[in-house]
Design an enzyme around this catalytic site. Structure first.
Site, PDB file in Angstrom:
ATOM      1  N   TYR A 173      43.892 -29.387  32.487  1.00 48.32           N
ATOM      2  CA  TYR A 173      43.236 -28.379  30.742  1.00 48.32           C
ATOM      3  C   TYR A 173      43.337 -28.996  29.627  1.00 48.32           C
ATOM      4  CZ  TYR A 173      44.490 -23.174  31.279  1.00 48.32           C
ATOM      5  OH  TYR A 173      44.554 -21.715  31.490  1.00 48.32           O
ATOM      6  N   GLU A 232      42.463 -27.676  26.277  1.00 45.23           N
ATOM      7  CA  GLU A 232      42.032 -26.502  25.220  1.00 45.23           C
ATOM      8  C   GLU A 232      41.501 -27.083  23.269  1.00 45.23           C
ATOM      9  OE1 GLU A 232      44.182 -23.195  24.811  1.00 45.23           O
ATOM     10  OE2 GLU A 232      44.078 -22.391  26.685  1.00 45.23           O
ATOM     11  N   ASP A 289      17.037 -18.645  22.587  1.00 44.91           N
ATOM     12  CA  ASP A 289      18.190 -18.195  24.425  1.00 44.91           C
ATOM     13  C   ASP A 289      16.741 -18.896  24.764  1.00 44.91           C
ATOM     14  OD1 ASP A 289      19.179 -17.961  26.863  1.00 44.91           O
ATOM     15  OD2 ASP A 289      19.219 -15.533  26.456  1.00 44.91           O
ATOM     16  N   THR A 326      21.330 -21.336  29.499  1.00 46.55           N
ATOM     17  CA  THR A 326      22.234 -22.051  30.698  1.00 46.55           C
ATOM     18  C   THR A 326      21.682 -22.957  30.962  1.00 46.55           C
ATOM     19  OG1 THR A 326      20.476 -20.919  32.944  1.00 46.55           O
ATOM     20  CG2 THR A 326      22.511 -19.336  31.128  1.00 46.55           C
ATOM     21  N   LYS A 334      19.101 -23.715  35.727  1.00 48.97           N
ATOM     22  CA  LYS A 334      18.149 -22.777  35.823  1.00 48.97           C
ATOM     23  C   LYS A 334      16.922 -23.766  35.749  1.00 48.97           C
ATOM     24  CE  LYS A 334      18.629 -18.096  34.605  1.00 48.97           C
ATOM     25  NZ  LYS A 334      19.625 -18.583  33.492  1.00 48.97           N
ATOM     26  N   ARG A 344      26.498 -24.613  37.002  1.00 51.07           N
ATOM     27  CA  ARG A 344      26.350 -22.407  36.599  1.00 51.07           C
ATOM     28  C   ARG A 344      27.109 -22.838  35.480  1.00 51.07           C
ATOM     29  NH1 ARG A 344      24.522 -18.198  38.200  1.00 51.07           N
ATOM     30  NH2 ARG A 344      23.108 -20.014  40.113  1.00 51.07           N
TER      31      ARG A 344
HETATM   32  N1  DSN Z   1      19.976 -13.217  35.208  1.00 48.11           N
HETATM   33  C1  DSN Z   1      19.339 -14.183  34.641  1.00 48.11           C
HETATM   34  C2  DSN Z   1      18.335 -14.407  35.031  1.00 48.11           C
HETATM   35  O1  DSN Z   1      18.171 -14.146  36.629  1.00 48.11           O
HETATM   36  O2  DSN Z   1      16.949 -14.596  34.471  1.00 48.11           O
HETATM   37  C3  DSN Z   1      19.341 -14.217  33.404  1.00 48.11           C
HETATM   38  O3  DSN Z   1      20.885 -14.539  32.869  1.00 48.11           O
END
Ligand code: DSN
Length: 412
Positions: free
Chosen positions: A50, A52, A196, A222, A225, A231
């Site tokens: 933990y 925080e 984003d 994120t 990708k 993730r």
């Molecule tokens: N779910 C993702 C995508 O496939 O683009 C975006 O969050």
């Protein structure tokens, strides 16, 4: 005790997923394969801790080592993108976007963002999402003739609605986004700019897509990708928003950070800082172009006529299919894609006109232009025989044999 012995049921499910990943062709535009080192970091005892708070200001003892991990992750990612401040605690992209919004917006404020049906994202104001519930949302889209972002529309909507924040970035837009045009419109209308870059942050890191960090107030992404990390999510921002963002993430939105995932992010950022990552990003784009050309030559209509990032959006009604039928037939052959709305779609989200295809994952397996031509031919063959199980089965066999020659990182 090993997982196999401790819990054979879960172990077996994971084995079958490993086989699916090895034998299939992963073309979901938002997926990728993490390195063995990232997987190792994510699977460590850091999950026990933990923490925080933030490095040096925690609410728990025993944080001296996780402090080092989080500091390293923040330093590396600031170097990678040239950011003044980084918060690497968001558990996912939604939390990152929520943090950026909530650090400067009040409920009822106006955001101007891309329409989900034209390539945007749920968290860009879709009516059932928190963003659509909390804020007054105005949407821009793409032009009907060339499927490019309509900056005249963005500018006129910004002048008319005076949004508190303009949101750039997309989940199904196959073209490079001109962040400086968004920044100019935001500046002229007194809006904050949030970008984003979840889909293309790996291309920004690899220097094949322009970097929004210098021109935006907030940049979210994120990490799993094109950036090829675990993730998770994160927020980058100008120093003037650092305190607000940090306070919004914790204690505003989240409790304890996932320290094992933050360690895996640190490894990911370290990998993305290597010169080889720029080669990877270049290859992702080149592979997408080759795949797009192959599909177009085979009669598929491509939205915007092609791609300049990792993603292709194609209208499968141009060969008399629907997105749902195409996704299912391709899945049967071991090719994983997702059905997707296309701009100005006349069909519904659960059976739209398009499929979305991305090259980030196959590029990680070492595939190049020649392999993309082959993959394109298989996609065309399957889609043109979508009701022919025997033909699909034949393609599946060919793909299994082919795919085994391209190792998936972390799977022996
Ligand atoms: N779910 C993702 C995508 O496939 O683009 C975006 O969050």
């Amino acid at each position: 005790m090993s997982l196999r012995d401790a819990d054979p049921s879960v172990w077996d499910m994971i084995q079958r997923e490993e086989t699916r990943q090895v034998e299939g062709l992963e073309l979901i535009a938002s997926e990728n394969y993490t390195s063995a080192a990232i997987q190792e970091a994510a699977g460590t005892v850091l999950t026990n801790k933990y923490a925080e708070g933030y490095p040096g200001r925690r609410y728990y003892g025993g944080c001296e080592f996780v402090d080092e991990v989080e500091t390293l992750a923040r330093d590396r990612v600031r170097e990678l993108f040239g950011a003044e401040h980084a918060n690497v605690q968001p558990h996912a992209g939604s939390q990152a976007n929520m943090a950026a919004y909530m650090s400067v917006l009040k409920p009822g404020d106006t955001i101007l963002a891309m329409d989900l049906a034209q390539g945007g994202h749920l968290t860009h104001g879709m009516h059932l999402n928190f963003s659509g519930q909390l804020y007054n949302v105005v949407h821009y889209g793409v032009r009907e003739d060339d499927h490019r972002i309509d900056f005249d529309q963005v500018a006129s909507l910004a002048k008319e609605h005076k949004p508190n924040m303009i949101v750039a970035g997309a989940s199904a837009y196959p073209r490079e986004i001109d962040h400086s045009k968004f920044a100019d419109i935001a500046r002229e209308t007194g809006a904050k700019l949030m970008v984003d870059m979840a889909h293309y942050s790996g291309l920004v890191a690899g220097k094949v897509h322009n970097n929004p960090v210098p021109v935006a107030d907030f940049v979210t992404t994120t990490t799993h990708k094109t950036l090829r990390g675990p993730r998770s999510g994160m927020v980058l921002c100008k120093e003037e928003y650092a305190k607000d963002v940090d306070r919004t993430v914790f204690p505003g939105l989240q409790g304890g950070p996932l320290m094992h995932i933050i360690a895996a992010k640190a490894v990911c950022f370290g990998e993305a800082l290597q010169p080889s990552f720029q080669e990877y990003a270049k290859q992702v784009v080149s592979n997408a172009k080759t795949l797009a050309e192959t599909l177009a030559a085979g009669g598929l209509r491509l939205m915007s006529g092609g791609t300049d990032n990792h993603l292709i959006l194609t209208d499968v009604t141009s060969i008399d299919l629907t997105g749902k039928i195409a996704e299912k037939a391709l899945d049967q052959a071991g090719i994983t894609v997702n059905k997707n709305m296309i701009p100005y779609d006349q069909r519904k989200p659960l059976d739209p006109s398009g499929i979305r295809i991305g090259t980030a994952a196959l590029t990680t397996r070492g595939m190049k232009e020649d392999e993309m031509q082959q993959v394109g031919q298989w996609i065309l063959r399957v889609m043109k025989s979508a009701d022919n199980d025997a033909e699909i089965e034949k393609v599946r066999g060919e793909i299994q044999e082919f795919a085994r020659n391209f190792p998936v990182p972390g799977i022996k």
